[in-house]
Design an enzyme around this catalytic site. Sequence first.
Site, PDB file in Angstrom:
ATOM      1  N   LYS A  13       0.841  -1.215   0.000  1.00 48.17           N
ATOM      2  CA  LYS A  13       0.000   0.000   0.000  1.00 48.17           C
ATOM      3  C   LYS A  13       0.870   1.257   0.000  1.00 48.17           C
ATOM      4  O   LYS A  13       0.682   2.150  -0.811  1.00 48.17           O
ATOM      5  CB  LYS A  13      -0.912   0.047   1.251  1.00 48.17           C
ATOM      6  CG  LYS A  13      -1.892  -1.094   1.364  1.00 48.17           C
ATOM      7  CD  LYS A  13      -2.808  -0.908   2.566  1.00 48.17           C
ATOM      8  CE  LYS A  13      -2.104  -0.973   3.925  1.00 48.17           C
ATOM      9  NZ  LYS A  13      -1.494  -2.263   4.248  1.00 48.17           N
ATOM     10  N   ARG A  85     -10.621   0.986   7.322  1.00 49.50           N
ATOM     11  CA  ARG A  85     -10.412  -0.466   7.452  1.00 49.50           C
ATOM     12  C   ARG A  85     -11.662  -1.165   7.952  1.00 49.50           C
ATOM     13  O   ARG A  85     -11.667  -2.395   8.097  1.00 49.50           O
ATOM     14  CB  ARG A  85      -9.280  -0.764   8.433  1.00 49.50           C
ATOM     15  CG  ARG A  85      -7.963  -0.251   7.945  1.00 49.50           C
ATOM     16  CD  ARG A  85      -6.827  -0.729   8.790  1.00 49.50           C
ATOM     17  NE  ARG A  85      -5.689   0.116   8.537  1.00 49.50           N
ATOM     18  CZ  ARG A  85      -4.438  -0.287   8.466  1.00 49.50           C
ATOM     19  NH1 ARG A  85      -4.140  -1.543   8.676  1.00 49.50           N
ATOM     20  NH2 ARG A  85      -3.475   0.558   8.216  1.00 49.50           N
ATOM     21  N   ARG A 124      11.650  -5.357   5.314  1.00 52.43           N
ATOM     22  CA  ARG A 124      11.360  -3.934   5.084  1.00 52.43           C
ATOM     23  C   ARG A 124      12.247  -3.059   5.971  1.00 52.43           C
ATOM     24  O   ARG A 124      12.476  -3.359   7.139  1.00 52.43           O
ATOM     25  CB  ARG A 124       9.890  -3.642   5.405  1.00 52.43           C
ATOM     26  CG  ARG A 124       9.602  -2.130   5.408  1.00 52.43           C
ATOM     27  CD  ARG A 124       8.154  -1.780   5.392  1.00 52.43           C
ATOM     28  NE  ARG A 124       7.416  -2.336   6.496  1.00 52.43           N
ATOM     29  CZ  ARG A 124       6.095  -2.295   6.582  1.00 52.43           C
ATOM     30  NH1 ARG A 124       5.397  -1.730   5.623  1.00 52.43           N
ATOM     31  NH2 ARG A 124       5.483  -2.820   7.609  1.00 52.43           N
ATOM     32  N   ARG A 155      10.315  -1.044  11.629  1.00 50.25           N
ATOM     33  CA  ARG A 155       9.173  -0.615  12.435  1.00 50.25           C
ATOM     34  C   ARG A 155       9.008  -1.544  13.627  1.00 50.25           C
ATOM     35  O   ARG A 155       9.232  -2.742  13.520  1.00 50.25           O
ATOM     36  CB  ARG A 155       7.905  -0.642  11.570  1.00 50.25           C
ATOM     37  CG  ARG A 155       7.468   0.735  11.121  1.00 50.25           C
ATOM     38  CD  ARG A 155       6.428   0.711  10.058  1.00 50.25           C
ATOM     39  NE  ARG A 155       5.236  -0.078  10.370  1.00 50.25           N
ATOM     40  CZ  ARG A 155       4.201  -0.184   9.551  1.00 50.25           C
ATOM     41  NH1 ARG A 155       4.206   0.437   8.377  1.00 50.25           N
ATOM     42  NH2 ARG A 155       3.160  -0.904   9.876  1.00 50.25           N
ATOM     43  N   ARG A 166      -1.685  -8.384  13.090  1.00 49.38           N
ATOM     44  CA  ARG A 166      -2.143  -7.457  12.040  1.00 49.38           C
ATOM     45  C   ARG A 166      -2.914  -8.213  10.962  1.00 49.38           C
ATOM     46  O   ARG A 166      -3.918  -7.725  10.450  1.00 49.38           O
ATOM     47  CB  ARG A 166      -0.946  -6.713  11.435  1.00 49.38           C
ATOM     48  CG  ARG A 166      -0.529  -5.523  12.289  1.00 49.38           C
ATOM     49  CD  ARG A 166       0.925  -5.175  12.138  1.00 49.38           C
ATOM     50  NE  ARG A 166       1.304  -4.720  10.832  1.00 49.38           N
ATOM     51  CZ  ARG A 166       2.574  -4.670  10.399  1.00 49.38           C
ATOM     52  NH1 ARG A 166       3.551  -5.036  11.191  1.00 49.38           N
ATOM     53  NH2 ARG A 166       2.849  -4.235   9.192  1.00 49.38           N
TER      54      ARG A 166
HETATM   55  P1  AP5 Z   1       4.727  -1.502   2.040  1.00 47.22           P
HETATM   56  O1  AP5 Z   1       4.426  -0.676   0.832  1.00 47.22           O
HETATM   57  O2  AP5 Z   1       5.429  -0.853   3.161  1.00 47.22           O
HETATM   58  O3  AP5 Z   1       3.417  -2.272   2.554  1.00 47.22           O
HETATM   59  P2  AP5 Z   1       2.097  -1.745   3.257  1.00 47.22           P
HETATM   60  O4  AP5 Z   1       0.947  -2.397   2.582  1.00 47.22           O
HETATM   61  O5  AP5 Z   1       2.106  -0.265   3.333  1.00 47.22           O
HETATM   62  O6  AP5 Z   1       2.247  -2.426   4.671  1.00 47.22           O
HETATM   63  P3  AP5 Z   1       2.081  -1.844   6.148  1.00 47.22           P
HETATM   64  O7  AP5 Z   1       2.865  -2.790   7.023  1.00 47.22           O
HETATM   65  O8  AP5 Z   1       2.460  -0.400   6.196  1.00 47.22           O
HETATM   66  O9  AP5 Z   1       0.558  -2.009   6.394  1.00 47.22           O
HETATM   67  P4  AP5 Z   1      -0.199  -2.052   7.738  1.00 47.22           P
HETATM   68  O10 AP5 Z   1      -1.592  -1.904   7.302  1.00 47.22           O
HETATM   69  O11 AP5 Z   1       0.129  -3.240   8.558  1.00 47.22           O
HETATM   70  O12 AP5 Z   1       0.401  -0.812   8.569  1.00 47.22           O
HETATM   71  P5  AP5 Z   1      -0.013   0.730   8.712  1.00 47.22           P
HETATM   72  O13 AP5 Z   1       1.237   1.517   8.830  1.00 47.22           O
HETATM   73  O14 AP5 Z   1      -0.982   1.157   7.693  1.00 47.22           O
HETATM   74  O15 AP5 Z   1       5.589  -2.766   1.499  1.00 47.22           O
HETATM   75  C1  AP5 Z   1       6.085  -3.746   2.393  1.00 47.22           C
HETATM   76  C2  AP5 Z   1       7.501  -4.163   1.953  1.00 47.22           C
HETATM   77  O16 AP5 Z   1       7.439  -4.832   0.689  1.00 47.22           O
HETATM   78  C3  AP5 Z   1       8.471  -2.978   1.738  1.00 47.22           C
HETATM   79  O17 AP5 Z   1       9.740  -3.376   2.150  1.00 47.22           O
HETATM   80  C4  AP5 Z   1       8.440  -2.738   0.207  1.00 47.22           C
HETATM   81  O18 AP5 Z   1       9.642  -2.200  -0.265  1.00 47.22           O
HETATM   82  C5  AP5 Z   1       8.181  -4.140  -0.320  1.00 47.22           C
HETATM   83  N1  AP5 Z   1       7.345  -4.189  -1.521  1.00 47.22           N
HETATM   84  C6  AP5 Z   1       6.255  -3.410  -1.804  1.00 47.22           C
HETATM   85  N2  AP5 Z   1       5.696  -3.769  -2.966  1.00 47.22           N
HETATM   86  C7  AP5 Z   1       6.432  -4.827  -3.436  1.00 47.22           C
HETATM   87  C8  AP5 Z   1       6.356  -5.649  -4.616  1.00 47.22           C
HETATM   88  N3  AP5 Z   1       5.399  -5.465  -5.528  1.00 47.22           N
HETATM   89  N4  AP5 Z   1       7.259  -6.632  -4.768  1.00 47.22           N
HETATM   90  C9  AP5 Z   1       8.225  -6.831  -3.839  1.00 47.22           C
HETATM   91  N5  AP5 Z   1       8.387  -6.083  -2.716  1.00 47.22           N
HETATM   92  C10 AP5 Z   1       7.480  -5.083  -2.514  1.00 47.22           C
HETATM   93  O19 AP5 Z   1      -0.767   0.755  10.128  1.00 47.22           O
HETATM   94  C11 AP5 Z   1      -0.026   0.577  11.318  1.00 47.22           C
HETATM   95  C12 AP5 Z   1      -0.941   0.601  12.518  1.00 47.22           C
HETATM   96  O20 AP5 Z   1      -1.619   1.880  12.632  1.00 47.22           O
HETATM   97  C13 AP5 Z   1      -2.086  -0.417  12.519  1.00 47.22           C
HETATM   98  O21 AP5 Z   1      -1.661  -1.708  12.887  1.00 47.22           O
HETATM   99  C14 AP5 Z   1      -3.023   0.222  13.551  1.00 47.22           C
HETATM  100  O22 AP5 Z   1      -2.581   0.046  14.869  1.00 47.22           O
HETATM  101  C15 AP5 Z   1      -2.937   1.713  13.180  1.00 47.22           C
HETATM  102  N6  AP5 Z   1      -3.959   2.066  12.174  1.00 47.22           N
HETATM  103  C16 AP5 Z   1      -3.722   2.529  10.917  1.00 47.22           C
HETATM  104  N7  AP5 Z   1      -4.862   2.715  10.236  1.00 47.22           N
HETATM  105  C17 AP5 Z   1      -5.873   2.374  11.061  1.00 47.22           C
HETATM  106  C18 AP5 Z   1      -7.287   2.343  10.930  1.00 47.22           C
HETATM  107  N8  AP5 Z   1      -7.898   2.694   9.792  1.00 47.22           N
HETATM  108  N9  AP5 Z   1      -8.040   1.940  12.016  1.00 47.22           N
HETATM  109  C19 AP5 Z   1      -7.446   1.573  13.169  1.00 47.22           C
HETATM  110  N10 AP5 Z   1      -6.094   1.558  13.345  1.00 47.22           N
HETATM  111  C20 AP5 Z   1      -5.297   1.965  12.314  1.00 47.22           C
HETATM  112 MG    MG Z   2       2.170   1.192   4.882  1.00 51.61          MG
END
Ligand code: AP5
Ligand code: MG
Length: 213
Positions: A13, A85, A124, A155, A166
């Site tokens: 994402k 979400r 990552r 992270r 997660r």
């Molecule tokens: P990356 O692009 O970083 O993946 P991502 O989908 O952004 O993963 P996240 O871990 O950020 O998602 P998440 O939903 O768990 O965390 P968030 O920060 O939103 O890619 C991952 C890796 O793969 C990288 O190393 C990248 O280089 C590599 N990669 C990417 N694409 C690739 C490809 N095509 N091929 C190969 N490699 C690739 O949320 C964190 C926390 O915040 C949540 O757990 C929660 O506590 C809180 N939170 C956030 N939003 C909410 C909400 N709406 N409601 C309640 N709590 C929330």
């Molecule tokens: Mg992310």
Amino acid sequence: MNIILLGAPGSGKGTQASMLSNKLGLYYFQTGKLSRDLAKKDKRLREIINSGKLIPEQEMTMYVIDNLSKNRSKMNNILFEGFPRFISQYKALAEFLRSKGDDIDAVISLDISEKEAVRRISSRRICEKCGEVYNLITNPPSKGGCKCGGKLIQRKDDNPDSVKVRFRYYKEDTKKLIDYLEKQSNVIKVDGERSIKVIYEDILRKLEKKGII
Ligand code: AP5
Ligand code: MG
């Protein structure tokens, strides 16, 4: 224009959101970053995030609407990563945007297996200074550091236990939202298990085909 990017942890994402927001001139709104910033001053939020749990759905909605209201002037066209979400968060966001004469133009869902996501998350690395996302295997930084000179870190929620939690939340909650949107033919499904560039081009093609860009 407002676009939502949904997907499992590690589905890419953030990687795609960063590229798409640059290309389309959208404000990049990351609720993961917003949550981590809020958690710096809040032990309860820190514990929730680091353990991989989601912030309670209504509380998160409140943070998001509050942030959008305060920063409205620089956020006319937004790419949302990580929000909504839950169905309740989607409805609240749609209602807020409608109250401003705006709308949700597209919802994109990146599909990826848990195995591949776990593999990506474990390698990552993120720049402490500018937030750029790298992957030691699939998207490596040059010379071991970020191009801005910042230090690369992992992270706190990128540990095997938190990743499992997660995923559980994704399967139990976000999947329900995706099913709900699919029933209304309101979601653009994208195979997230391809290269970053191929996925990016596919998303742009699909948005063009639907007349969104
Ligand atoms: P990356 O692009 O970083 O993946 P991502 O989908 O952004 O993963 P996240 O871990 O950020 O998602 P998440 O939903 O768990 O965390 P968030 O920060 O939103 O890619 C991952 C890796 O793969 C990288 O190393 C990248 O280089 C590599 N990669 C990417 N694409 C690739 C490809 N095509 N091929 C190969 N490699 C690739 O949320 C964190 C926390 O915040 C949540 O757990 C929660 O506590 C809180 N939170 C956030 N939003 C909410 C909400 N709406 N409601 C309640 N709590 C929330
Ligand atoms: Mg992310």
